[in-house]
Design a protein around this motif. Structure first.
Motif, mmCIF file in Angstrom:
data_model
loop_
_atom_site.group_PDB
_atom_site.id
_atom_site.type_symbol
_atom_site.label_atom_id
_atom_site.label_comp_id
_atom_site.label_asym_id
_atom_site.label_seq_id
_atom_site.Cartn_x
_atom_site.Cartn_y
_atom_site.Cartn_z
ATOM 1 N N TYR A 1 32.615 3.564 45.498
ATOM 2 C CA TYR A 1 32.265 4.575 47.304
ATOM 3 C C TYR A 1 33.033 3.772 48.057
ATOM 4 N N LEU A 2 33.200 3.969 48.718
ATOM 5 C CA LEU A 2 34.145 3.455 49.917
ATOM 6 C C LEU A 2 32.544 3.271 50.768
ATOM 7 N N ASP A 3 32.899 2.551 51.489
ATOM 8 C CA ASP A 3 31.524 2.193 52.486
ATOM 9 C C ASP A 3 31.719 2.236 53.795
ATOM 10 N N THR A 4 31.862 3.513 54.497
ATOM 11 C CA THR A 4 32.257 4.022 55.355
ATOM 12 C C THR A 4 31.074 3.386 57.037
ATOM 13 N N ASN A 5 29.756 2.290 56.168
ATOM 14 C CA ASN A 5 28.731 2.085 57.210
ATOM 15 C C ASN A 5 29.672 0.417 57.874
ATOM 16 N N GLY A 6 30.382 -0.123 56.814
ATOM 17 C CA GLY A 6 31.107 -1.157 57.170
ATOM 18 C C GLY A 6 32.065 -1.675 57.505
ATOM 19 N N ASP A 7 33.182 -2.183 56.210
ATOM 20 C CA ASP A 7 34.736 -2.598 56.042
ATOM 21 C C ASP A 7 35.126 -1.729 55.453
ATOM 22 N N PHE A 8 34.476 -0.743 55.320
ATOM 23 C CA PHE A 8 35.939 0.731 54.826
ATOM 24 C C PHE A 8 36.139 0.087 53.012
ATOM 25 N N GLU A 9 35.709 -0.474 53.021
ATOM 26 C CA GLU A 9 35.730 -1.177 51.444
ATOM 27 C C GLU A 9 34.659 -0.483 50.157
ATOM 28 N N LEU A 10 35.603 -0.471 49.095
ATOM 29 C CA LEU A 10 35.030 0.218 47.949
ATOM 30 C C LEU A 10 33.434 -1.062 47.526
ATOM 31 N N VAL A 11 32.052 -0.727 47.660
ATOM 32 C CA VAL A 11 31.429 -1.382 46.655
ATOM 33 C C VAL A 11 30.993 -0.710 45.605
ATOM 34 N N GLU A 12 30.100 -1.307 44.180
ATOM 35 C CA GLU A 12 29.680 -1.299 43.282
ATOM 36 C C GLU A 12 28.761 -0.471 43.658
ATOM 37 N N LEU A 13 27.735 0.604 42.730
ATOM 38 C CA LEU A 13 26.608 1.065 42.745
ATOM 39 C C LEU A 13 25.868 1.653 41.511
ATOM 40 N N GLU A 14 24.857 0.719 41.294
ATOM 41 C CA GLU A 14 24.529 1.005 39.533
ATOM 42 C C GLU A 14 24.046 2.264 39.619
ATOM 43 N N ILE A 15 24.189 3.284 39.187
ATOM 44 C CA ILE A 15 22.963 4.829 38.503
ATOM 45 C C ILE A 15 22.243 4.710 37.269
ATOM 46 N N LYS A 16 21.262 4.765 37.985
ATOM 47 C CA LYS A 16 20.367 4.714 36.146
ATOM 48 C C LYS A 16 20.392 6.016 36.324
ATOM 49 N N LYS A 17 19.905 6.874 35.183
ATOM 50 C CA LYS A 17 19.960 7.939 34.154
ATOM 51 C C LYS A 17 19.033 8.480 35.610
ATOM 52 N N GLU A 18 17.806 8.243 36.279
ATOM 53 C CA GLU A 18 16.778 9.320 36.611
ATOM 54 C C GLU A 18 17.114 9.208 38.104
ATOM 55 N N ASP A 19 18.025 9.408 38.606
ATOM 56 C CA ASP A 19 19.030 8.389 40.002
ATOM 57 C C ASP A 19 20.263 9.376 39.667
ATOM 58 N N TYR A 20 20.534 10.039 38.224
ATOM 59 C CA TYR A 20 21.758 10.353 38.451
ATOM 60 C C TYR A 20 21.672 12.446 38.910
ATOM 61 N N SER A 21 22.670 12.915 39.476
ATOM 62 C CA SER A 21 22.930 14.421 40.456
ATOM 63 C C SER A 21 24.117 14.767 38.893
ATOM 64 N N TYR A 22 23.201 15.988 38.008
ATOM 65 C CA TYR A 22 24.459 16.920 36.856
ATOM 66 C C TYR A 22 25.889 16.931 37.695
ATOM 67 N N LEU A 23 27.097 16.944 37.596
ATOM 68 C CA LEU A 23 28.107 17.594 38.090
ATOM 69 C C LEU A 23 28.886 18.645 37.121
ATOM 70 N N ASN A 24 29.500 19.280 38.518
ATOM 71 C CA ASN A 24 30.059 20.908 37.978
ATOM 72 C C ASN A 24 31.370 20.467 38.261
ATOM 73 N N PHE A 25 32.526 20.935 37.307
ATOM 74 C CA PHE A 25 33.524 20.798 37.487
ATOM 75 C C PHE A 25 33.974 22.577 37.739
ATOM 76 N N MET A 26 33.326 22.981 36.960
ATOM 77 C CA MET A 26 33.856 24.715 36.831
ATOM 78 C C MET A 26 33.490 25.627 38.321
ATOM 79 N N LYS A 27 33.121 25.138 39.282
ATOM 80 C CA LYS A 27 32.796 25.605 40.437
ATOM 81 C C LYS A 27 34.558 27.028 40.355
#
Length: 144
Positions: free
Chosen positions: A66-92
């Motif tokens: 994701y783009l770090d908008t609080n810093g240097d506007f660089e892409l940073v990595e984030l690891e998401i665990k199952k319990e922190d995952y938000s479900y995605l819906n591409f059919m809206k």
């Protein structure tokens, strides 16, 4: 996308073991399970509607960028665990979206591009096909 059916037959020898000897009793034909190539858009619909199916098609933990908008506007990595995952819906429905969705589909990779309409949304969801089935591999969120 097309369905690909492959029927292969394999001979398996059934053996009987008695003490120190092994005898071939009979041979039978075994038909391999048909392999069907999954259509991406059908997969994506099911992925969007069924949370259990979605969980099966994400290898956790998933690493995104994701783009770090609080810093240097660089892409940073984030690891998401199952319990922190938000479900995605591409059919809206389109009238509920503040972005456009584009699909770039190749043989073994598909990208769902979400492009905002005057709001800075820019996310690419990357799916890969493994053994004929689609899985969400990562996404890159360059939204501002």
């Amino acid at each position: 996308m097309s369905c690909k059916n492959e029927n292969q037959k394999e001979e398996i020898e059934v053996i009987e073991v008695e003490k120190d000897t092994i005898e071939v009793v009979n041979t039978k034909q075994v038909e391999e399970v048909e392999k069907v190539e999954e259509d991406f858009l059908h997969f994506l619909e099911k992925f969007s509607k069924n949370h259990l199916f979605q969980e099966e098609r994400v290898n956790f933990p998933i690493t995104i960028q994701y783009l770090d908008t609080n810093g240097d506007f660089e892409l940073v990595e984030l690891e998401i665990k199952k319990e922190d995952y938000s479900y995605l819906n591409f059919m809206k429905p389109a009238e509920y979206l503040d972005y456009k969705q584009n699909f770039v589909i190749n043989d073994n990779e598909a990208i769902v591009e979400n492009r905002g309409i005057g709001n800075g949304i820019m996310i690419d969801y990357i799916f890969k096909k493994e053994n004929g089935i689609w899985k969400l591999k990562t996404w890159i969120d360059q939204s501002t």
